[in-house]
Design a protein around this motif. Structure first.
Motif, short mmCIF file in Angstrom:
data_model
loop_
_atom_site.label_atom_id
_atom_site.label_comp_id
_atom_site.label_asym_id
_atom_site.label_seq_id
_atom_site.Cartn_x
_atom_site.Cartn_y
_atom_site.Cartn_z
N LEU A 1 30.78 50.81 37.73
CA LEU A 1 30.69 51.15 39.16
C LEU A 1 31.96 51.86 39.64
O LEU A 1 31.88 52.87 40.35
CB LEU A 1 30.46 49.88 39.99
CG LEU A 1 29.09 49.23 39.82
CD1 LEU A 1 29.07 47.87 40.50
CD2 LEU A 1 28.00 50.12 40.33
N ILE A 2 33.11 51.36 39.24
CA ILE A 2 34.36 51.98 39.66
C ILE A 2 34.48 53.39 39.09
O ILE A 2 34.84 54.34 39.80
CB ILE A 2 35.57 51.11 39.25
CG1 ILE A 2 35.55 49.82 40.08
CG2 ILE A 2 36.88 51.87 39.45
CD1 ILE A 2 36.51 48.76 39.59
N GLU A 3 34.14 53.55 37.81
CA GLU A 3 34.20 54.88 37.19
C GLU A 3 33.25 55.85 37.90
O GLU A 3 33.62 56.99 38.19
CB GLU A 3 33.86 54.78 35.71
CG GLU A 3 33.94 56.11 34.99
CD GLU A 3 33.63 56.00 33.51
OE1 GLU A 3 33.34 57.05 32.91
OE2 GLU A 3 33.66 54.88 32.96
N PHE A 4 32.03 55.41 38.17
CA PHE A 4 31.06 56.27 38.83
C PHE A 4 31.51 56.64 40.24
O PHE A 4 31.49 57.82 40.63
CB PHE A 4 29.69 55.60 38.87
CG PHE A 4 28.67 56.41 39.63
CD1 PHE A 4 28.06 57.51 39.04
CD2 PHE A 4 28.34 56.09 40.94
CE1 PHE A 4 27.14 58.28 39.74
CE2 PHE A 4 27.42 56.85 41.64
CZ PHE A 4 26.82 57.95 41.04
N ILE A 5 31.91 55.65 41.01
CA ILE A 5 32.30 55.90 42.40
C ILE A 5 33.50 56.85 42.46
O ILE A 5 33.52 57.79 43.26
CB ILE A 5 32.61 54.58 43.13
CG1 ILE A 5 31.31 53.78 43.31
CG2 ILE A 5 33.27 54.84 44.48
CD1 ILE A 5 31.51 52.35 43.73
N VAL B 1 33.04 60.65 42.33
CA VAL B 1 32.53 61.39 43.48
C VAL B 1 33.36 61.19 44.75
O VAL B 1 33.18 61.93 45.72
CB VAL B 1 31.05 61.03 43.78
CG1 VAL B 1 30.16 61.47 42.64
CG2 VAL B 1 30.88 59.56 44.07
N MET B 2 34.25 60.21 44.75
CA MET B 2 35.09 59.99 45.93
C MET B 2 36.34 59.23 45.54
O MET B 2 36.41 58.64 44.46
CB MET B 2 34.33 59.21 47.01
CG MET B 2 33.96 57.79 46.61
SD MET B 2 32.98 56.89 47.83
CE MET B 2 34.14 56.68 49.13
N THR B 3 37.32 59.23 46.41
CA THR B 3 38.58 58.53 46.18
C THR B 3 38.49 57.13 46.76
O THR B 3 38.10 56.97 47.92
CB THR B 3 39.75 59.28 46.82
OG1 THR B 3 39.81 60.59 46.25
CG2 THR B 3 41.06 58.56 46.60
N LEU B 4 38.84 56.13 45.95
CA LEU B 4 38.95 54.77 46.47
C LEU B 4 40.39 54.54 46.88
O LEU B 4 41.32 54.95 46.19
CB LEU B 4 38.54 53.75 45.40
CG LEU B 4 37.06 53.70 45.06
CD1 LEU B 4 36.82 52.77 43.87
CD2 LEU B 4 36.25 53.23 46.26
#
Length: 92
Positions: A44-48, A51-54
């Motif tokens: 999930l972290i890799e995917f997110i 496409v966006m910055t956490l």
């Protein structure tokens, strides 16, 4: 009943195999483990992040184990996560 989290967020914890128990008025309604998630936390972290910055403080919502049910005013909900502790909220 909307989005209770806190009072702090644990950042030094391996999320790959944590037990989670939800109780309503002391009765277990959910009992699961993060190892049973369809999409694992690292995926999930890799995917997110593709496409966006956490940013620090961002929260990723992943869903819950089976057993979700209605709540009514006066209920007490406890969510206990291994290695973190228990969050208790009263439904108004």
């Amino acid at each position: 009943t909307s989005f209770p989290i806190g009072p702090g967020i644990e950042t030094d914890l391996d999320p790959s195999s944590l037990s989670l128990v939800t109780r309503v008025n002391g009765v277990v309604k959910q009992n699961g483990n993060s190892r049973d998630m369809i999409f694992k936390p690292d995926f999930l972290i890799e995917f997110i992040t593709s496409v966006m910055t956490l940013c620090p403080g961002d929260v990723i919502l992943t869903g819950t184990p089976s057993g979700v049910g209605p709540l009514v005013a006066g209920d007490e909900v406890e969510v206990e996560i291994e290695g973190i502790g228990t969050l208790r909220n009263h439904v108004a």
